[in-house]
Motif scaffolding. Structure first.
Motif, PDB file in Angstrom:
ATOM      1  N   ARG A 371       0.782  -1.154   0.137  1.00  0.00           N
ATOM      2  CA  ARG A 371      -0.099  -0.008  -0.121  1.00  0.00           C
ATOM      3  C   ARG A 371       0.868   1.143   0.012  1.00  0.00           C
ATOM      4  NH1 ARG A 371      -2.148   3.587  -1.148  1.00  0.00           N
ATOM      5  NH2 ARG A 371      -3.942   4.648  -0.481  1.00  0.00           N
ATOM      6  N   ASP A 378      -5.346   0.400  -3.002  1.00  0.00           N
ATOM      7  CA  ASP A 378      -6.070   0.490  -1.525  1.00  0.00           C
ATOM      8  C   ASP A 378      -6.243  -0.851  -1.255  1.00  0.00           C
ATOM      9  OD1 ASP A 378      -8.436  -0.595  -2.698  1.00  0.00           O
ATOM     10  OD2 ASP A 378      -8.939   1.657  -3.846  1.00  0.00           O
ATOM     11  N   TYR A 379      -6.587  -1.266   0.076  1.00  0.00           N
ATOM     12  CA  TYR A 379      -6.559  -2.376   0.393  1.00  0.00           C
ATOM     13  C   TYR A 379      -7.757  -3.490  -0.285  1.00  0.00           C
ATOM     14  CZ  TYR A 379      -3.113  -1.588   3.742  1.00  0.00           C
ATOM     15  OH  TYR A 379      -1.943  -0.846   4.389  1.00  0.00           O
ATOM     16  N   GLU A 418      -9.709  -5.165   7.015  1.00  0.00           N
ATOM     17  CA  GLU A 418      -9.904  -5.113   5.772  1.00  0.00           C
ATOM     18  C   GLU A 418     -10.729  -6.312   5.159  1.00  0.00           C
ATOM     19  OE1 GLU A 418      -9.352  -2.330   3.941  1.00  0.00           O
ATOM     20  OE2 GLU A 418      -8.621  -1.214   5.597  1.00  0.00           O
TER      21      GLU A 418
END
Length: 491
Positions: A371, A378-379, A418
């Motif tokens: 990242r 983005d994750y 996430e």
């Protein structure tokens, strides 16, 4: 009984089945029933717990191994400064760092390249400083005499602390600033010990780190024999301070793959690793993949040559850490790699994904690195959950944690937040890191048994006292504060 903490209030949850398992003394973490019970508990815990409580749990959770660990990138800024400014502890070296630019060579002269002259906080040892011109010497200050403002600037110069910094800042300035600090094996051994102590505090039991010893230099600026440099590291590992951590350490030798004479260096390190199999368990090809001079198949002929003369040596190679789709991961497997570092763009190669499912190959996942260096925007776009949930072996690793100012717990926290990891997935990451380590078969089985025992004791602690009995992690590092500010402003 378990406790779930929400906003620092703990609530008891009855888990009689778990209590019965604990009473029987069964190997808890290998029990499907136990795993299902823990999955149910962990699901409820995640739903109710604050970020602080989740981080506390993950900090205390027993972890397996960190397999993707660049030692020279794994030192926190404070560690580098601490050892570099103490000649009595660092082998008698004195260091200077560049704090102003006087353009001693004129504008446009020697500003860039491997020895950049326009880089603030580039650090050199006294023997190099003494050979500079008077003008050049005026650009430097003793590292030990920096005022507080410059000391903080030195700290920030070797970590990604600003939003606009990314892969170019990382690859083109961080190591260039550390410069001759990385040529001192006394400093390297100190950074290793600090990593062992810090990892032990967050539950790691095995570290496989990259240690090169053929470019060490003495305080006088002369080449140090590799055997002498290696002894400094192994003496540190044999010390009481290292043994007290309980962390088992093995080394990899790192090949900078895009250099002109990389094949020659690979021949040398193959021989060196073969002679030191007690501590070196493999070779790792490192360096920017977007430098095409390091393409994987460049090394196929020399590896085939070396395999005719040496018993097998493990390979863990960086592959797939690049923006465009390509077949570097497949090519890396062709080289004989058992582990893939990063493996981000393997998601674009369907044949390779099929090859890796349920297979002997593991992808070393570096969520924070990917990242911060912009390899994933983005994750939500990171392929980790796809690999994890299609049975491609994966493990969470830290890469260059000193430059992210992060911990392994941060990788776990990001993964849980996430991707909503289950308890089975969470603990499976640790098991896979040990199963795919380069430890020999006997040591690997012992490591796995130790992990199961530790996990059982951890579950026992939770069942008896709840999460309120878990130790509080120390002050948060820079990365996790930026990723989840509430972790640094609550409690």
């Amino acid at each position: 009984m378990f406790s779930v903490c929400y906003r620092w209030r703990c609530h008891r949850l009855v888990a009689p089945f778990l209590a019965n398992l604990l009473a029987t003394g069964l190997m808890l973490s290998s029990s499907a029933a136990f795993s299902a019970d823990m999955d149910k508990w962990f699901r409820q815990f995640k739903h109710n717990a604050s970020d602080q409580a989740l981080y506390q749990l993950l900090w205390s959770l027993p972890k397996g191994g960190d397999l993707h660990h660049h030692l020279s990138g794994a030192g926190f800024s404070e560690w580098w400064y601490d050892i570099a400014t103490q000649p009595a502890r660092n082998g008698g070296y004195v260091y200077y760092t560049k704090t102003r630019l006087l353009q001693c060579h004129g504008y446009g002269t020697n500003e860039y390249g491997p020895n950049p002259q326009n880089l603030l906080f580039r650090t050199i040892q006294a023997s190099t400083y003494q050979n500079l011109s008077e003008c050049e010497q005026q650009e430097y200050e003793l590292l030990s005499e920096l005022d507080e403002h410059k000391k903080q600037a030195f700290f920030n110069s070797i970590r990604l602390d600003k939003a606009h910094e990314g892969r170019n800042e990382f690859f083109e300035t961080h190591w260039q600033r550390l410069n001759e600090l990385t040529s001192n094996p006394h400093i390297g051994a100190y950074i290793l010990l600090k990593n062992m102590q810090a990892f032990a505090a967050e539950g790691l039991q095995y570290l496989e780190t990259q240690v090169n010893v053929d470019r060490s230099i003495t305080p006088a600026g002369e080449r140090m024999p590799p055997e002498a440099a290696l002894k400094i590291y192994t003496d540190t590992l044999a010390s009481d301070a290292a043994r007290q951590t309980g962390v088992v350490v093995r080394f990899q030798y790192a090949l900078l793959r895009f250099l002109p004479h990389a094949e020659q260096h690979l021949r040398w390190m193959y021989d060196f690793v073969d002679k030191h199999r007690d501590i070196y368990v493999g070779i790792n090809m490192v360096g920017r993949e977007d430098n095409d001079k390091g393409y994987p198949l460049r090394f196929l002929p020399v590896l085939r040559e070396l395999r005719r003369s040496y018993p097998a040596i493990n390979l863990a190679i960086h592959a797939g850490e690049v923006d465009e789709p390509n077949q570097h991961v497949k090519d890396t497997l062709l080289l004989g790699a058992q582990r893939i570092g990063h493996g981000l763009n393997a998601i674009t190669d369907a044949d390779t994904l099929l090859l890796m499912r349920h297979g002997p190959y593991l992808i070393e996942i570096n969520l924070i690195s990917n990242r911060l260096l912009g390899y994933t925007p983005d994750y939500a776009t990171h392929p980790f959950p796809e690999y994890l949930r299609t049975n491609i072996p994966v493990a969470l690793t830290t890469d260059d944690r000193g430059m992210w100012d992060s911990r392994l717990t941060d990788e776990y926290f990001v993964a849980v937040k996430e991707f909503n990891l289950s308890w089975q997935e969470l603990t499976g990451l640790a098991r896979q890191s040990l199963q795919h380590s380069f430890l020999n078969a006997t040591d690997k089985q012992a490591a796995l048994a130790t992990y199961e025992q530790r996990l059982g004791k951890f579950a026992d602690t939770l069942s008896r006292s709840g999460t309120g009995s878990l130790p509080q992690p120390p002050a948060k590092r820079l990365f996790i504060c930026q990723y989840q500010p509430t972790l640094c402003h609550q409690g």
